[in-house]
Design an enzyme around this catalytic site. Structure first.
Site, short mmCIF file in Angstrom:
data_model
loop_
_atom_site.label_atom_id
_atom_site.label_comp_id
_atom_site.label_asym_id
_atom_site.label_seq_id
_atom_site.Cartn_x
_atom_site.Cartn_y
_atom_site.Cartn_z
N PRO A 25 0.79 -1.13 0.07
CA PRO A 25 0.01 0.01 -0.24
C PRO A 25 0.58 1.35 0.13
O PRO A 25 2.09 1.48 0.64
CB PRO A 25 -0.84 -0.05 1.40
CG PRO A 25 0.30 -0.74 2.16
CD PRO A 25 1.20 -1.45 1.19
N GLU A 26 0.30 2.29 -0.45
CA GLU A 26 0.68 3.79 -0.27
C GLU A 26 -0.09 4.41 0.82
O GLU A 26 -1.09 3.66 1.26
CB GLU A 26 0.78 4.53 -1.69
CG GLU A 26 1.69 3.84 -2.50
CD GLU A 26 2.11 4.91 -3.90
OE1 GLU A 26 1.70 6.05 -3.71
OE2 GLU A 26 2.55 4.32 -4.88
N LYS A 48 2.44 5.93 6.34
CA LYS A 48 1.98 4.35 5.77
C LYS A 48 2.34 3.70 7.03
O LYS A 48 2.07 2.57 7.40
CB LYS A 48 3.32 3.85 4.94
CG LYS A 48 3.30 4.31 3.74
CD LYS A 48 4.44 4.14 2.79
CE LYS A 48 4.52 4.70 1.49
NZ LYS A 48 5.76 4.59 0.97
N ARG A 69 14.52 1.55 -6.53
CA ARG A 69 13.03 1.58 -6.98
C ARG A 69 12.90 2.14 -8.50
O ARG A 69 13.56 3.02 -8.87
CB ARG A 69 12.20 2.55 -6.00
CG ARG A 69 12.47 2.36 -4.51
CD ARG A 69 12.01 0.88 -4.05
NE ARG A 69 10.61 0.74 -4.64
CZ ARG A 69 9.62 0.88 -3.79
NH1 ARG A 69 9.71 1.55 -2.73
NH2 ARG A 69 8.49 0.51 -4.30
#
Length: 269
Positions: free
Chosen positions: A2-3, A52, A258
DNA sequence: AGCTCATGGCGAG
DNA sequence: TCGCCCTGAGCTG
């Protein structure tokens, strides 16, 4: 996976299911057994999301702190918890609802002092009404790091992940390699306001949609995008394909391990 | 069945 | 910068 918008959504659901009720807490897998024993049977006061990170308050002044990382997942349901399948780190059960947590990066019990300290380390979160964007602005405008890195830094923009990073930079025509110190005050304001709008929308919808109305498939005469994350986006995971706005091939690069996506024409150096 | 990749982050070096 | 944590989905075969 999730973000921040997903964590906020889950915090709402968990709060709705468990707040003001005594909750049985256990760890079928065993890795959270000691933590579970410190809070089980106590009443949940509330559930908060900061970026988060998710925090569950109990009436003995202890908190459960959860960070899902890349693999973590909540599963919630009504009634009795189902038989355990696989690795369940944490399980919550009230008289009417249950929740299972698998694969988190962090699952721990904190004192209220430790919880406050943890929240202080988290940067301003565009989804939270109490967020102070000046904290993020100060970090950005005096930074020699690229804005593409700063957007992923949770002490600068809490809750932003790889999709929102790629999409918000595209929407503002900013190349991800541009240094923070080269971001103008007007650009910062526009980025922040857009993150608030996009991430609040994501919290409500449970998916990330970033494409403006005039570029939606119906308006552009193209087929709707089908992607695992569910939303309609400009550049995320669209490398090698044509930009919806200008037709240039979307680029992909590695930035600190990333994947980074951008349109070299809409987001010039 | 096995391989790769993923919306994340940490610690070793 | 790299490897690891740890799980599941979507491929390939």
């Amino acid at each position: 996976m999730p973000e921040g918008h997903v964590v906020h959504h889950q915090a709402r659901l968990l709060g709705r299911a468990f707040s003001r009720r005594p909750v049985e807490v256990d760890s079928p897998q065993g890795r959270f057994a000691e933590g579970a024993a410190r809070v089980t049977g106590h009443v949940v006061r509330r559930v908060e999301a900061h970026g988060k990170h998710l925090f569950i308050a109990f009436d003995n002044d202890l908190w459960i702190h959860v960070h899902l990382g890349l693999f973590g997942k909540w599963r919630m349901g009504r009634g009795e918890p189902p038989p355990v399948v696989g690795q369940v780190r944490l399980r919550l059960a009230s008289a009417t609802a249950h929740a299972e947590l698998r694969g988190p990066t962090v699952c721990e019990v904190l004192s209220s002092d430790e919880k406050r300290a943890a929240v202080r380390r988290i940067g301003p979160d565009p989804i939270r009404k109490d967020a102070d964007p000046e904290r993020a602005r100060e970090r950005v405008v005096r930074s020699s790091a690229p804005i593409g890195s700063l957007l992923m830094d949770q002490e600068v923009f809490a809750g932003v992940g790889n999709i929102y990073r790629a999409e918000v930079l595209f929407r503002h025509g900013i190349n991800p390699h541009r240094l923070g110190s080269a971001i103008s005050a007007e650009e910062f304001d526009a980025l922040w306001a857009d993150l608030v709008a996009l991430m609040v929308k994501g919290t409500k919808r449970g998916r990330i949609d970033t494409v403006r109305d005039e570029h939606l498939p119906e308006a552009m005469g193209r087929a709707p995008r089908e992607d695992r994350h569910g939303g309609e986006v400009y550049v995320y995971r669209r490398d090698g394909r044509a930009c919806y706005v200008c037709g240039t091939v979307i680029r992909l690069a590695d930035l600190q391990g990333r994947k980074l996506y951008w349109c070299p024409t809409c987001q010039p150096d």
